[in-house]
Design a protein around this motif. Sequence first.
Motif, PDB file in Angstrom:
ATOM      1  N   LYS A   1       0.478  -1.435  -0.182  1.00 40.91           N
ATOM      2  CA  LYS A   1       0.233  -0.056   0.163  1.00 40.91           C
ATOM      3  C   LYS A   1       1.050   1.140  -0.219  1.00 40.91           C
ATOM      4  O   LYS A   1       1.551   1.306   0.769  1.00 40.91           O
ATOM      5  CB  LYS A   1      -1.289   0.096   1.747  1.00 40.91           C
ATOM      6  N   PHE A   2      -0.032   2.509  -1.217  1.00 42.58           N
ATOM      7  CA  PHE A   2       0.856   3.378  -0.219  1.00 42.58           C
ATOM      8  C   PHE A   2       0.073   4.482  -0.071  1.00 42.58           C
ATOM      9  O   PHE A   2      -1.061   5.291  -0.841  1.00 42.58           O
ATOM     10  CB  PHE A   2       1.278   3.908  -2.157  1.00 42.58           C
ATOM     11  N   GLU A   4      -3.671   5.056   2.437  1.00 43.99           N
ATOM     12  CA  GLU A   4      -5.225   4.485   2.037  1.00 43.99           C
ATOM     13  C   GLU A   4      -5.466   4.745   0.889  1.00 43.99           C
ATOM     14  O   GLU A   4      -6.423   4.125   0.389  1.00 43.99           O
ATOM     15  CB  GLU A   4      -5.266   5.699   2.751  1.00 43.99           C
ATOM     16  N   LYS A   5      -4.676   5.086  -0.161  1.00 47.11           N
ATOM     17  CA  LYS A   5      -5.806   4.906  -1.142  1.00 47.11           C
ATOM     18  C   LYS A   5      -5.414   4.510  -2.277  1.00 47.11           C
ATOM     19  O   LYS A   5      -6.074   4.065  -3.906  1.00 47.11           O
ATOM     20  CB  LYS A   5      -6.243   6.216  -2.065  1.00 47.11           C
ATOM     21  N   ILE A   6      -4.273   4.214  -2.694  1.00 50.26           N
ATOM     22  CA  ILE A   6      -3.377   2.638  -3.933  1.00 50.26           C
ATOM     23  C   ILE A   6      -3.011   1.731  -2.706  1.00 50.26           C
ATOM     24  O   ILE A   6      -2.337   2.426  -1.758  1.00 50.26           O
ATOM     25  CB  ILE A   6      -2.450   4.666  -4.262  1.00 50.26           C
ATOM     26  N   ALA A   7      -2.780   0.559  -4.182  1.00 49.04           N
ATOM     27  CA  ALA A   7      -1.897  -0.660  -3.630  1.00 49.04           C
ATOM     28  C   ALA A   7      -1.371  -0.884  -4.865  1.00 49.04           C
ATOM     29  O   ALA A   7      -1.885  -0.472  -6.054  1.00 49.04           O
ATOM     30  CB  ALA A   7      -2.975  -1.096  -3.293  1.00 49.04           C
ATOM     31  N   VAL A   8      -0.307  -1.669  -4.151  1.00 54.32           N
ATOM     32  CA  VAL A   8       0.372  -2.539  -5.807  1.00 54.32           C
ATOM     33  C   VAL A   8       0.337  -3.749  -5.388  1.00 54.32           C
ATOM     34  O   VAL A   8       0.356  -3.690  -4.280  1.00 54.32           O
ATOM     35  CB  VAL A   8       1.432  -1.692  -6.435  1.00 54.32           C
ATOM     36  N   GLY A   9       0.150  -4.392  -6.894  1.00 53.55           N
ATOM     37  CA  GLY A   9       0.004  -6.181  -6.439  1.00 53.55           C
ATOM     38  C   GLY A   9       1.248  -6.684  -7.727  1.00 53.55           C
ATOM     39  O   GLY A   9       1.204  -5.777  -9.099  1.00 53.55           O
ATOM     40  N   ILE A  46      -1.803  -2.055 -10.408  1.00 52.19           N
ATOM     41  CA  ILE A  46      -2.523  -0.405  -9.176  1.00 52.19           C
ATOM     42  C   ILE A  46      -3.968  -0.514  -9.193  1.00 52.19           C
ATOM     43  O   ILE A  46      -4.140  -0.333 -10.444  1.00 52.19           O
ATOM     44  CB  ILE A  46      -1.409   0.257  -9.441  1.00 52.19           C
ATOM     45  N   SER A  47      -3.973  -0.563  -8.181  1.00 53.80           N
ATOM     46  CA  SER A  47      -4.919   0.031  -7.734  1.00 53.80           C
ATOM     47  C   SER A  47      -5.343   1.009  -6.959  1.00 53.80           C
ATOM     48  O   SER A  47      -4.744   1.473  -6.272  1.00 53.80           O
ATOM     49  CB  SER A  47      -5.915  -1.614  -6.873  1.00 53.80           C
ATOM     50  N   SER A  55     -13.216  -0.017  -5.655  1.00 56.87           N
ATOM     51  CA  SER A  55     -11.755   0.789  -6.153  1.00 56.87           C
ATOM     52  C   SER A  55     -11.710  -0.103  -7.678  1.00 56.87           C
ATOM     53  O   SER A  55     -12.574  -0.689  -8.214  1.00 56.87           O
ATOM     54  CB  SER A  55     -11.000  -0.080  -5.395  1.00 56.87           C
TER      55      SER A  55
END
Length: 228
Positions: A1-2, A4-9, A46-47, A55
Amino acid sequence: KFGEKIAVGLSVNTPFCLRSSWDENWTGRFIVKETKLSATYIQPSISFLLGEKFSVAAGPIIALGKNYHTQAIHYNSSAGELGAELDGNSTGFGFNIGLFLNASDNFRVGLNYRSSVNMKVEEGDVSFSNVPSSLVDEFPPSTSFSTEYTLPSVISIGTSFNLVRELIIGVDISYTTWSSFDTLEFDFKNEPQLDYGNGMFYENTFTFRFGAEYKVSDKVAVRGGIAF
């Protein structure tokens, strides 16, 4: 997570794999004896969280394929029936998109689309066996092949809901465009007399999955499911 709003996987898997082998003397050996086809998908994504419950995610697909094929040839020599072995690597690119709604603590739904991927084999290795000297010009010891094919797109929708605190139920429906994988043609470099192709005749299909998870304790959960 980056934040509260962005996450990568990152996902690495093999969604498509084909393998078949036949008896050495079966009547269709001049079409195929053994074939192996697989593709490993590398998917960074990326989400973004939009609001509190919805999301969206997206990312590229990098596909690395392996292609292997053997067959008999309609000639005989003192060493036996002629044979061909084709071995090559392929690459392709696509994309994936996902939507997710966390409707409540007890109900969630997701939609995912993975695009079709065009795979290309260039300069694959070719070897012929049991070739008599009289046929060396027709079946040279050094040549290569190329081919291309399309792996299908997949669209999936899935839901999960809590029946009780310990039990989660999941249902998933996927639609796979297998008809895109319609032919497999082999082109031999500087040897057009050896070119040939196989019709695959695949059809689009639905897949249905049902699963459940039961929490035995805070540290142990049991999962099971069926698919059709």
